[in-house]
Design an enzyme around this catalytic site. Structure first.
Site, mmCIF file in Angstrom:
data_model
loop_
_atom_site.group_PDB
_atom_site.id
_atom_site.type_symbol
_atom_site.label_atom_id
_atom_site.label_comp_id
_atom_site.label_asym_id
_atom_site.label_seq_id
_atom_site.Cartn_x
_atom_site.Cartn_y
_atom_site.Cartn_z
ATOM 1 N N ARG A 187 56.961 118.425 20.188
ATOM 2 C CA ARG A 187 55.806 118.104 19.345
ATOM 3 C C ARG A 187 54.532 117.912 20.167
ATOM 4 N NH1 ARG A 187 56.889 113.070 15.634
ATOM 5 N NH2 ARG A 187 58.824 114.274 15.415
ATOM 6 N N THR A 190 63.196 126.393 9.275
ATOM 7 C CA THR A 190 62.164 125.382 9.529
ATOM 8 C C THR A 190 61.118 125.845 10.537
ATOM 9 O OG1 THR A 190 63.921 124.466 10.848
ATOM 10 C CG2 THR A 190 63.278 123.212 8.892
ATOM 11 N N LYS A 236 62.112 122.655 26.613
ATOM 12 C CA LYS A 236 62.273 124.095 26.808
ATOM 13 C C LYS A 236 60.921 124.659 27.263
ATOM 14 C CE LYS A 236 65.478 124.121 22.900
ATOM 15 N NZ LYS A 236 65.774 124.549 21.524
ATOM 16 N N SER A 248 68.393 120.988 19.958
ATOM 17 C CA SER A 248 67.089 121.189 19.319
ATOM 18 C C SER A 248 66.089 120.222 19.922
ATOM 19 C CB SER A 248 67.201 120.916 17.816
ATOM 20 O OG SER A 248 65.909 120.844 17.233
ATOM 21 N N ALA A 249 64.874 120.714 20.141
ATOM 22 C CA ALA A 249 63.811 119.846 20.652
ATOM 23 C C ALA A 249 63.298 118.906 19.573
ATOM 24 C CB ALA A 249 62.659 120.704 21.177
ATOM 25 N N SER A 250 63.767 119.088 18.338
ATOM 26 C CA SER A 250 63.188 118.352 17.205
ATOM 27 C C SER A 250 63.776 116.970 17.015
ATOM 28 C CB SER A 250 63.371 119.145 15.919
ATOM 29 O OG SER A 250 62.900 118.377 14.824
ATOM 30 N N LYS A 288 57.208 128.106 19.306
ATOM 31 C CA LYS A 288 58.616 127.993 18.899
ATOM 32 C C LYS A 288 59.436 127.349 20.007
ATOM 33 C CE LYS A 288 58.650 132.143 16.019
ATOM 34 N NZ LYS A 288 59.145 133.533 16.074
ATOM 35 N N GLY A 289 60.183 126.314 19.660
ATOM 36 C CA GLY A 289 61.052 125.640 20.624
ATOM 37 C C GLY A 289 60.358 124.578 21.456
ATOM 38 N N ILE A 290 59.055 124.477 21.322
ATOM 39 C CA ILE A 290 58.266 123.569 22.166
ATOM 40 C C ILE A 290 58.146 122.198 21.490
ATOM 41 C CG2 ILE A 290 56.012 123.277 23.303
ATOM 42 C CD1 ILE A 290 57.699 125.702 24.326
ATOM 43 N N ASN A 324 63.420 115.515 14.380
ATOM 44 C CA ASN A 324 63.808 115.549 12.968
ATOM 45 C C ASN A 324 65.149 116.244 12.739
ATOM 46 O OD1 ASN A 324 61.422 114.349 11.585
ATOM 47 N ND2 ASN A 324 60.367 116.058 12.588
ATOM 48 N N ASP A 367 70.502 125.989 18.846
ATOM 49 C CA ASP A 367 69.171 125.579 18.453
ATOM 50 C C ASP A 367 69.232 125.408 16.933
ATOM 51 O OD1 ASP A 367 66.338 125.199 18.493
ATOM 52 O OD2 ASP A 367 66.099 127.286 17.866
ATOM 53 N N LEU A 368 68.276 124.716 16.362
ATOM 54 C CA LEU A 368 68.294 124.467 14.913
ATOM 55 C C LEU A 368 67.212 125.274 14.178
ATOM 56 C CD1 LEU A 368 69.213 122.787 12.411
ATOM 57 C CD2 LEU A 368 67.572 121.049 13.127
ATOM 58 N N ASP A 369 65.964 124.963 14.521
ATOM 59 C CA ASP A 369 64.833 125.564 13.808
ATOM 60 C C ASP A 369 64.757 127.066 14.087
ATOM 61 O OD1 ASP A 369 63.748 123.041 12.785
ATOM 62 O OD2 ASP A 369 63.262 122.606 14.874
ATOM 63 N N GLU A 390 69.443 131.027 20.109
ATOM 64 C CA GLU A 390 68.010 130.731 20.074
ATOM 65 C C GLU A 390 67.205 131.787 19.339
ATOM 66 O OE1 GLU A 390 65.560 128.820 20.831
ATOM 67 O OE2 GLU A 390 66.566 127.190 21.894
ATOM 68 N N ASP A 391 66.118 131.341 18.694
ATOM 69 C CA ASP A 391 65.161 132.275 18.098
ATOM 70 C C ASP A 391 63.872 132.343 18.919
ATOM 71 O OD1 ASP A 391 64.492 129.589 17.360
ATOM 72 O OD2 ASP A 391 62.995 130.442 16.003
HETATM 73 C C1 G6P Z 1 61.769 122.658 17.633
HETATM 74 C C2 G6P Z 1 60.820 123.608 16.943
HETATM 75 C C3 G6P Z 1 59.396 123.338 17.364
HETATM 76 C C4 G6P Z 1 59.068 121.862 17.205
HETATM 77 C C5 G6P Z 1 60.018 121.031 18.038
HETATM 78 C C6 G6P Z 1 59.755 119.542 17.885
HETATM 79 O O1 G6P Z 1 61.941 123.071 18.940
HETATM 80 O O2 G6P Z 1 61.158 124.943 17.242
HETATM 81 O O3 G6P Z 1 58.547 124.124 16.565
HETATM 82 O O4 G6P Z 1 57.746 121.596 17.606
HETATM 83 O O5 G6P Z 1 61.337 121.299 17.610
HETATM 84 O O6 G6P Z 1 60.045 119.149 16.577
HETATM 85 P P1 G6P Z 1 59.727 117.733 15.959
HETATM 86 O O7 G6P Z 1 60.420 117.771 14.627
HETATM 87 O O8 G6P Z 1 60.293 116.694 16.870
HETATM 88 O O9 G6P Z 1 58.259 117.624 15.850
HETATM 89 MG MG MG Z 2 64.161 127.538 17.332
#
Ligand code: G6P
Ligand code: MG
Length: 218
Positions: A48, A16, A146, A115-117, A44-46, A119, A8-10, A170-171
């Site tokens: 956007r 972040t 997740k 990572s779900a992000s 966390k992990g969810i 970004n 996982d990243l964030d 994971e955090d």
């Molecule tokens: C990660 C973070 C979440 C965030 C998700 C989506 O899982 O833990 O807090 O909402 O990524 O990130 P994004 O950058 O795509 O909005």
């Molecule tokens: Mg995380």
């Protein structure tokens, strides 16, 4: 035998998770939704859009906005978040994580990012870690976020490894659940109560070393 690590990243490689939390907190305030620690931890992990839905539900406002308005709110949060990300430097890597990544690479372990992000590539770039993660699960390719295991299953697939050969880091409770569901060994970083489902929990990133991990594996 463990051959790969799915990260996982964030909140694992960099802090972040705090920036996401602050940006969501601001949005919740602007919508008149009461912010609580439980709401913040649950995000966390969810993804956007799922995060926005959780915030609106917490304020019983999920039916107050059209889909287009929801997308606008999520975009607003992302603009605020990205402005903070763009201030980041390699100094924002969490304690011990650079050394851990270097050790894994030196010892021939394979790495992928789950990572779900959307970004994530941008964040890795700011941290100077792009080269460490040529294999990134594209969150846009996922049917389910997740705690569904899909993202961790794909993280192992990218490495051509069996999930049983992988450790997921994971955090977030939702992330630990996803790792467990994928059949990987789960390593939680943070509060042992919150992450009770993990196979091993470390209080912070500086404790995450191959030597400490080996103590939990047999
Ligand atoms: C990660 C973070 C979440 C965030 C998700 C989506 O899982 O833990 O807090 O909402 O990524 O990130 P994004 O950058 O795509 O909005
Ligand atoms: Mg995380």
């Amino acid at each position: 035998d463990i051959k790969g690590f799915v990260f996982d990243l964030d909140g694992v490689i960099t802090d972040t998770s705090i920036l996401h939390g602050t940006a969501w907190h601001q949005l919740a305030d602007s919508l008149g939704v009461t912010w609580t620690k439980e709401l913040g931890d649950g995000l966390k992990g969810i993804s956007r859009m799922d995060s926005l839905e959780m915030i609106l539900k917490a304020g019983h406002k999920e039916n107050d906005y059209t889909q287009a308005q929801k997308e606008e709110l999520a975009a607003q949060k992302n603009t605020n978040y990205v402005a903070e990300v763009d201030k980041m430097t390699p100094a924002n890597i969490l304690p011990g994580m650079k050394a851990f990544l270097d050790d894994l690479r030196a010892k021939g372990y394979q790495l992928s990012l789950a990572s779900a992000s959307k970004n994530a590539p941008r964040v890795l770039g700011k941290l100077g870690l792009t080269d460490y993660f040529p294999k990134i699960v594209d969150p846009a390719s996922l049917k389910h976020g997740k705690p569904d295991p899909e993202i961790y299953t794909k993280g192992a697939e990218l490495l051509n490894l069996d999930p049983a050969q992988c450790i997921g880091l994971e955090d977030a409770a939702a992330g630990v659940q996803a790792i467990n569901g994928a059949g990987e060994t789960s390593l939680g970083i943070g509060d042992a109560t919150e992450l009770g489902a993990a196979d091993m929990v470390f209080a912070d990133t500086s404790a995450v070393t191959l030597a400490n991990i080996a103590k939990h594996l047999d």
